[in-house]
Design an enzyme around this catalytic site. Structure first.
Site, PDB file in Angstrom:
ATOM      1  N   HIS A 400       0.815  -1.212   0.000  1.00 42.36           N
ATOM      2  CA  HIS A 400       0.000   0.000   0.000  1.00 42.36           C
ATOM      3  C   HIS A 400       0.850   1.265   0.000  1.00 42.36           C
ATOM      4  O   HIS A 400       0.657   2.183  -0.795  1.00 42.36           O
ATOM      5  CB  HIS A 400      -0.929  -0.015   1.223  1.00 42.36           C
ATOM      6  CG  HIS A 400      -1.733   1.230   1.337  1.00 42.36           C
ATOM      7  ND1 HIS A 400      -1.304   2.302   2.087  1.00 42.36           N
ATOM      8  CD2 HIS A 400      -2.890   1.594   0.757  1.00 42.36           C
ATOM      9  CE1 HIS A 400      -2.199   3.275   1.978  1.00 42.36           C
ATOM     10  NE2 HIS A 400      -3.171   2.865   1.174  1.00 42.36           N
ATOM     11  N   ARG A 542     -11.723  -0.785 -11.962  1.00 42.70           N
ATOM     12  CA  ARG A 542     -11.616  -2.120 -11.375  1.00 42.70           C
ATOM     13  C   ARG A 542     -12.546  -2.207 -10.179  1.00 42.70           C
ATOM     14  O   ARG A 542     -12.485  -1.371  -9.274  1.00 42.70           O
ATOM     15  CB  ARG A 542     -10.191  -2.401 -10.926  1.00 42.70           C
ATOM     16  CG  ARG A 542     -10.095  -3.810 -10.360  1.00 42.70           C
ATOM     17  CD  ARG A 542      -8.732  -4.126  -9.852  1.00 42.70           C
ATOM     18  NE  ARG A 542      -8.452  -3.456  -8.603  1.00 42.70           N
ATOM     19  CZ  ARG A 542      -7.275  -3.553  -7.977  1.00 42.70           C
ATOM     20  NH1 ARG A 542      -6.293  -4.244  -8.529  1.00 42.70           N
ATOM     21  NH2 ARG A 542      -7.082  -2.939  -6.841  1.00 42.70           N
ATOM     22  N   GLU A 639      -4.488 -12.384 -12.490  1.00 45.18           N
ATOM     23  CA  GLU A 639      -3.678 -12.231 -11.277  1.00 45.18           C
ATOM     24  C   GLU A 639      -3.433 -13.570 -10.596  1.00 45.18           C
ATOM     25  O   GLU A 639      -2.718 -13.630  -9.601  1.00 45.18           O
ATOM     26  CB  GLU A 639      -4.393 -11.306 -10.284  1.00 45.18           C
ATOM     27  CG  GLU A 639      -4.620  -9.923 -10.829  1.00 45.18           C
ATOM     28  CD  GLU A 639      -5.220  -9.004  -9.788  1.00 45.18           C
ATOM     29  OE1 GLU A 639      -4.486  -8.214  -9.204  1.00 45.18           O
ATOM     30  OE2 GLU A 639      -6.451  -9.103  -9.567  1.00 45.18           O
TER      31      GLU A 639
HETATM   32  C1  PEP Z   1      -1.765  -6.287  -9.298  1.00 46.12           C
HETATM   33  O1  PEP Z   1      -2.018  -7.210  -8.522  1.00 46.12           O
HETATM   34  O2  PEP Z   1      -0.797  -6.301 -10.087  1.00 46.12           O
HETATM   35  C2  PEP Z   1      -2.608  -5.092  -9.313  1.00 46.12           C
HETATM   36  C3  PEP Z   1      -2.417  -4.141 -10.212  1.00 46.12           C
HETATM   37  O3  PEP Z   1      -3.549  -5.004  -8.339  1.00 46.12           O
HETATM   38  P1  PEP Z   1      -3.251  -4.533  -6.813  1.00 46.12           P
HETATM   39  O4  PEP Z   1      -1.825  -4.066  -6.755  1.00 46.12           O
HETATM   40  O5  PEP Z   1      -4.211  -3.456  -6.517  1.00 46.12           O
HETATM   41  O6  PEP Z   1      -3.504  -5.803  -6.069  1.00 46.12           O
HETATM   42 MG    MG Z   2      -3.965  -7.213  -7.593  1.00 51.84          MG
END
Ligand code: PEP
Ligand code: MG
Length: 764
Positions: A400, A542, A639
């Protein structure tokens, strides 16, 4: 030069053979200062060990082949070299001398197999006075010949800790000309210990500063406890101030195992003053004597055992001259690295350290401070915006703190492991978000200017045209304007989590309390900011990817289940299908915006692992009046390895696009928690297994005419982007600060491919 010298035979001129620490202990001993007895295994011994065993050349070859700016390579080199040293037998001649010296020391102390401290003491051939403080190891409570030899080797190996190698490269020290001596000294069973500066360490004022805690001095030196702080007037030796702190932890020798252990401080001692007036007076007297002896302010370590004061170390206060130089506009301050982590958001920033334990302390952060915390949470974002820089204990480059900092344009270092413990509240530090380093003091003139709302000027390079679209990621709608000024071809990822989190209310609470309209309003307002800034370019929204741990702190989030591993838990589309009311509210918000003409918004589902999830989400979209793949672009993020391996089935279910979420795809393919700094050195999107999954998805999608994109951090990495363009990806979505570079990379690869094709045709 001898293999071993006892303290009585050394003085401060002997840095080249005994290292700074060893030479000073000799000097103090000769000056009659109470120092626990001991000897130094000289740098010659280390040199002979390295050369005679033949490992020197092997180690230099490893260093030559290592790019120290590549953390994975650096860590691997350090690990390999340490292993070589620790596993190489010490030649008999050296072994015998060390053991004989140890036995002589035991005899002098009057104990068989006495406990000793084994400390490394580095030195450089060209610059013996160079400070390598804190870069090499110290082992306490070592006992017996075998253990002693083991720990001596460990000290030698500590010359090749990753951060020591890095430090030498940064400061242009020749690895082959840096040596290490080892101090072996009677172990003091300290009841209390700490440090003492014989002047104010930063201003040079004539005041003595003593820091004191219970047990061994490691607690103070390592920053594990906040020690009592005592200021003494140097002239009249009056105690000016005694700040008692709460000392919860202490280090002690475990009487059974003989090793050092960390134990809780007994309740009656926690808030008790560590030092009495006599002890302070004695320390002050010793401090003044030591400074007089060296004729220079000293930074010392001391310990008290059975009422007797010992000095364990003394070195010049290094910050003084440098600070003065700075004030008079002189040379740049020496770069003293305090700790190191992963560079997560580029740029350098300096400011006052403010350690945030929980969100109730966020007000401490004033404009220009450095926010230091275990890990940022979304409710820290307002304070993050005020900060000049961000440092965390935990996390990898896709955590984060990293994502938000990049978007805010704030330099950030994550995964230091110890910043909240080592850095002192209100001390000034500088962080380097490229290299992942934290320096003592301010080493840049001005912190970078950053204004998120208005957005600083961003390089616009619309003149470079690429066929592969170069898009941008947006997590905070207020950063959309700045993101659009990059000239990006759209938004390849608009994250929802931040919009939800800024309300301070769990989305479920809106629904449960019958306030769906309000939730829709929040979403419409936020999505609109982005859709408007980019119109008519496409914006892929998203749907919510809400990990239970991050949403717990919101109002109404009390009911979030506790999960052992939230990364593998109830998040992404699997959670939204269990709580379809939230998904429905998101779709209704998009429907509203479509009705207002913002048909540039598409929908992207996170963390899918089975085509049924896509099917059910499309059904819900239809329920609110959207027509997936007809009037709105509909796609999924790749993912999970599962989605990549059966992408044909998703294609058969029907979708317009896929986008690689490599942050998650990497963690799930390699079984490496992306937020866990302990395994961060193994985390790489360049792993062949990750690239193989990506390759097969692009191939299958290209066959079926489905668009492909990438929105994970790897989309901002030139070497990966190059590969993806070669594989035929349709678009790449990068962070705001990386768009210009990525666009150049894409343009260059496209030209290269065209040239290759043209040459091939000409040859035929
Ligand atoms: C990822 O997993 O690459 C992505 C873009 O989503 P996040 O980083 O929000 O999990
Ligand atoms: Mg992700």
């Amino acid at each position: 030069m001898k293999h071993v010298e006892f303290f009585e035979e050394l003085n401060k001129e002997d840095v080249a053979i005994a290292g700074g620490k060893g030479a000073n202990l000799g000097e103090l001993t000769q000056a009659g200062i109470p120092v626990p007895p001991g000897f130094v295994i000289t740098s010659r011994t280390y040199d002979q060990f390295m050369k005679e065993t033949g490992i020197f050349d092997e180690i230099m070859d490893i260093l030559d082949a290592t790019d120290v700016n590549n953390n994975t390579e650096l860590q691997k080199a350090a690990k390999d070299i340490k292993k070589i040293i620790n596993e190489t037998e010490i030649p008999d001649e050296i072994k015998i001398i060390i053991i004989e010296s140890y036995n002589a020391l035991c005899h002098r102390i009057g104990k068989d197999d006495a406990f000793v401290a084994v400390r490394s003491s580095a030195t450089a051939e060209d610059l013996p006075e160079a400070s390598f403080a804190g870069q090499q190891d110290t082992y306490l409570n070592v006992k017996g010949e075998d253990d002693l030899l083991t720990y001596v080797r460990k000290c030698w190996a500590s010359l090749f800790e990753a951060r020591a190698i890095f430090y030498r490269e940064e400061n242009n020290f020749d690895h082959s000309k840096v040596y290490i001596a080892v101090v072996v000294q009677e172990m003091v069973e300290a009841e209390k210990a700490g440090v003492m500066f014989t002047v104010h360490p930063s201003t040079g004022e004539e005041k003595i500063l003593i820091e004191a805690a219970w047990g061994l001095g490691e607690a103070v030196v390592s920053g594990t406890v906040t020690p009592d702080t005592i200021w003494v007037d140097k002239q009249n030796e009056e105690i000016l101030d005694y700040q008692v702190s709460e000392k919860n932890i202490m280090f002690q020798k475990d009487p059974e195992a003989g090793r050092t252990v960390k134990i809780p401080v007994p309740d009656d001692l926690k808030s008790k003053k560590v030092l009495n007036e006599e002890e302070i007076a004695e320390l002050t007297g010793l401090g003044k004597r030591i400074q007089d002896h060296y004729d220079f302010p000293q930074d010392t370590e001391w310990a008290i055992e059975s009422g007797k004061v010992f000095m364990l170390q003394s070195r010049p206060v290094t910050t003084l001259g440098k600070v003065a130089g700075k004030e008079t506009g002189g040379e740049e301050v020496e770069r003293v690295i305090i700790t190191k982590g992963l560079g997560a958001s580029p740029g350098k920033a300096s400011g006052k350290v403010k350690i945030i334990k929980d969100t109730s302390e966020l007000d401490k952060i004033q404009k220009g401070d450095i926010l230091v915390t275990v890990m940022t949470t979304p409710d820290m974002v307002p304070a993050m915006k005020r900060a000049n820089g961000i440092i965390t204990d935990e996390g990898g480059v896709t955590c984060h703190a990293a994502i938000v900092s990049r978007e805010l344009g704030i330099p950030c270092v994550v995964g230091t492991g110890d910043a909240t413990k080592i850095l002192k509240e209100n001390s000034v530090v500088t962080l380097d978000g490229n290299k992942g380093l934290i320096y003592k003091g301010k080493i840049i003139e001005e912190a970078p200017v950053k204004e998120v709302e208005t957005g600083g000027p961003t390089v616009v390079q619309q003149s470079i045209l690429t066929v592969t679209e170069v898009k941008v990621n947006v997590s905070m709608p207020e950063a959309a304007k700045k993101a659009s000024e990059t000239g990006a071809d759209g938004v390849g990822l608009l994250r929802t989590e931040h919009m939800m989190l800024t309300t301070g209310v769990h989305p479920k609470k809106f629904i449960v309390e019958g306030n769906e309209d309000e939730l829709i309003k929040v979403l419409v307002e936020n999505i609109l900011k982005v859709a408007d800034a980019f119109y008519p370019k496409s914006v892929w929204y998203r749907t919510l990817d809400a990990p239970t741990d991050e949403f717990k702190s919101l109002k109404g989030g009390e009911g979030e289940p506790y999960e052992h591993n939230p990364m593998l838990g109830w998040r992404g589309i699997r959670r939204e299908l269990d709580e379809p009311e939230i998904l429905k509210a998101e779709f209704k918000a998009i429907k509203k915006l479509h009705e207002q003409g913002y048909t540039n918004i598409g929908i992207m589902l996170p963390l899918v692992q089975h085509p049924d999830e896509l099917k059910r989400a499309k059904e819900i979209a239809r329920e609110v009046g959207l027509k997936p793949q007809e009037d709105i672009e509909f796609g999924v993020m790749v993912e999970t390895p599962a989605a990549a391996m059966i992408i044909e089935d998703f294609i058969a279910e029907g979708l317009d696009f896929v986008s690689f979420g490599t942050n998650d795809l990497t963690q799930y393919t390699l079984a490496i928690d992306r937020n866990n700094e302990n395994v961060a050195d193994l985390y790489t999107e360049k792993h062949p297994a990750v690239l193989k999954l990506i390759e097969r998805v692009i191939k299958e999608c290209n066959k079926a005419g489905v668009k492909t994109s990438i929105c994970g951090q790897a989309g901002s990495m030139p070497s990966i982007v190059e590969k993806l363009v070669e594989l035929g990806i349709t678009s790449v979505s990068a962070n705001t600060d990386a768009v210009a570079t990525v666009r150049e990379v894409v343009a260059r690869v496209e030209k290269k491919l065209l040239l290759k094709a043209a040459r091939k045709i000409m040859q035929e």
